[in-house]
Design a protein around this motif. Structure first.
Motif, short mmCIF file in Angstrom:
data_model
loop_
_atom_site.label_atom_id
_atom_site.label_comp_id
_atom_site.label_asym_id
_atom_site.label_seq_id
_atom_site.Cartn_x
_atom_site.Cartn_y
_atom_site.Cartn_z
N VAL A 81 0.86 -1.18 -0.07
CA VAL A 81 0.14 0.11 -0.27
C VAL A 81 0.88 1.30 0.17
CG1 VAL A 81 -1.68 1.31 1.09
CG2 VAL A 81 -2.02 -1.14 1.12
N GLN A 82 0.56 2.20 -1.00
CA GLN A 82 1.25 3.63 -0.94
C GLN A 82 0.29 4.70 -0.98
OE1 GLN A 82 4.46 3.06 -4.21
NE2 GLN A 82 5.69 3.64 -2.22
N LEU A 83 0.41 5.64 -0.36
CA LEU A 83 -0.30 6.88 -0.49
C LEU A 83 0.82 7.98 -0.76
CD1 LEU A 83 -2.77 6.70 2.77
CD2 LEU A 83 -3.26 6.09 0.38
N VAL A 84 0.56 8.73 -1.92
CA VAL A 84 1.71 9.68 -2.34
C VAL A 84 0.94 10.81 -2.51
CG1 VAL A 84 3.25 10.20 -4.21
CG2 VAL A 84 2.91 7.84 -3.46
N GLU A 85 1.23 11.83 -1.63
CA GLU A 85 0.90 13.33 -1.59
C GLU A 85 1.72 13.91 -2.51
OE1 GLU A 85 0.63 12.29 2.97
OE2 GLU A 85 2.18 12.03 1.28
N SER A 86 0.96 15.08 -3.27
CA SER A 86 1.77 15.95 -4.01
C SER A 86 1.02 17.06 -4.07
CB SER A 86 1.93 15.53 -5.58
OG SER A 86 0.45 15.22 -5.91
N GLY A 87 1.66 18.39 -4.62
CA GLY A 87 0.85 19.65 -4.72
C GLY A 87 1.36 20.76 -3.72
N GLY A 88 1.92 20.01 -3.03
CA GLY A 88 2.54 21.15 -1.92
C GLY A 88 3.53 22.11 -2.42
N GLY A 89 3.98 23.23 -1.53
CA GLY A 89 4.78 24.29 -2.13
C GLY A 89 4.54 25.75 -1.42
N LEU A 90 5.38 26.69 -2.08
CA LEU A 90 5.35 27.92 -1.50
C LEU A 90 4.23 28.75 -2.09
CD1 LEU A 90 6.68 30.28 0.36
CD2 LEU A 90 8.21 30.59 -1.58
N VAL A 91 3.41 29.51 -1.14
CA VAL A 91 2.52 30.20 -1.77
C VAL A 91 2.21 31.55 -0.74
CG1 VAL A 91 0.35 29.01 -0.23
CG2 VAL A 91 -0.17 30.40 -2.52
N ALA B 43 -3.47 6.94 -4.35
CA ALA B 43 -3.10 5.63 -3.51
C ALA B 43 -3.06 4.40 -4.49
CB ALA B 43 -4.45 5.28 -2.69
N SER B 44 -2.25 3.51 -4.18
CA SER B 44 -2.04 2.14 -4.80
C SER B 44 -1.69 0.96 -3.93
CB SER B 44 -0.74 2.11 -5.61
OG SER B 44 0.38 2.47 -4.71
N GLY B 45 -2.40 -0.23 -4.16
CA GLY B 45 -2.53 -1.07 -3.31
C GLY B 45 -3.87 -1.24 -2.69
N ILE B 46 -4.59 -0.16 -2.52
CA ILE B 46 -5.95 -0.15 -1.98
C ILE B 46 -6.88 0.56 -2.66
CG2 ILE B 46 -5.22 -0.48 0.53
CD1 ILE B 46 -5.67 2.75 0.69
N ILE B 47 -8.02 0.38 -2.46
CA ILE B 47 -9.40 1.07 -3.21
C ILE B 47 -9.81 2.00 -2.19
CG2 ILE B 47 -11.44 0.83 -4.25
CD1 ILE B 47 -10.68 -2.13 -5.18
N LEU B 48 -9.45 3.25 -2.48
CA LEU B 48 -9.68 4.49 -1.43
C LEU B 48 -11.51 4.46 -1.22
CD1 LEU B 48 -7.48 7.33 -2.56
CD2 LEU B 48 -7.11 5.66 -0.80
N SER B 49 -12.37 4.21 -2.12
CA SER B 49 -13.63 4.37 -1.87
C SER B 49 -13.94 3.39 -0.81
CB SER B 49 -14.30 4.12 -3.08
OG SER B 49 -14.11 2.62 -3.52
N ARG B 50 -13.21 2.42 -0.39
CA ARG B 50 -13.49 1.51 0.48
C ARG B 50 -12.81 2.00 1.95
NH1 ARG B 50 -12.25 -4.27 -2.20
NH2 ARG B 50 -13.48 -4.43 -3.99
N TYR B 51 -12.42 3.16 1.92
CA TYR B 51 -11.85 3.59 3.18
C TYR B 51 -12.38 4.97 3.35
CZ TYR B 51 -8.32 -0.11 3.02
OH TYR B 51 -7.54 -1.38 3.06
N SER B 52 -12.23 5.48 4.79
CA SER B 52 -12.28 6.72 5.16
C SER B 52 -11.03 7.33 4.81
CB SER B 52 -12.82 6.85 6.88
OG SER B 52 -14.17 6.15 7.02
N MET B 53 -11.18 8.79 4.48
CA MET B 53 -10.08 9.27 4.26
C MET B 53 -9.68 10.65 4.92
SD MET B 53 -8.69 7.48 1.69
CE MET B 53 -7.37 8.55 1.51
N GLY B 54 -8.41 11.10 5.17
CA GLY B 54 -8.39 12.25 5.80
C GLY B 54 -7.20 12.91 5.47
#
Length: 115
Positions: free
Chosen positions: A2-12, A24-35
């Motif tokens: 299972v991997q969760l990979v965040e992106s989109g951060g930066g300086l603003v 996400a990879s390795g899981i189906i996100l719709s089956r999970y609560s996300m936060g």
């Protein structure tokens, strides 16, 4: 694996916007609560936004009305749209997926709000 990979951060600049993604990879996100959670230097990790499997959303008091969590099941990705960003929003933002005793975290993405 299972991997969760965040992106989109930066300086603003204050008042600006960013959109974070959590793929996400390795899981189906719709089956999970996300936060989304964040942790600023010297502070504890805090809740930013959550979305239940049914789509119910909840937001931390400091971001309510400015941030929006959403999910694209076809892309197996969760988003955090952030608007009216302020210096106090500066933190590392983490994606979380949890259900039935399984709990997964991404590595985090840095968001810095500064002029």
């Amino acid at each position: 694996q299972v991997q969760l990979v965040e992106s989109g951060g930066g300086l603003v600049q204050p008042g600006g916007s960013l959109r974070l993604s959590c793929a996400a990879s390795g899981i189906i996100l719709s089956r999970y609560s996300m936060g989304w959670y964040r942790q600023a230097p010297g502070k504890q990790r805090e809740l930013v936004a959550t979305m239940s499997r049914s789509g119910f959303t909840n937001y931390g008091a400091t971001v309510k009305g400015r941030f929006t969590i959403s999910r694209d099941n076809a892309k197996n990705t969760v988003y955090l749209q952030m608007t009216s960003l302020q210096p106090e929003d500066t933190a590392v933002y983490y994606c979380n997926a949890g259900w039935s005793g399984n709990d997964y975290w991404g590595q985090g993405t840095q968001v810095t709000v500064s002029s």
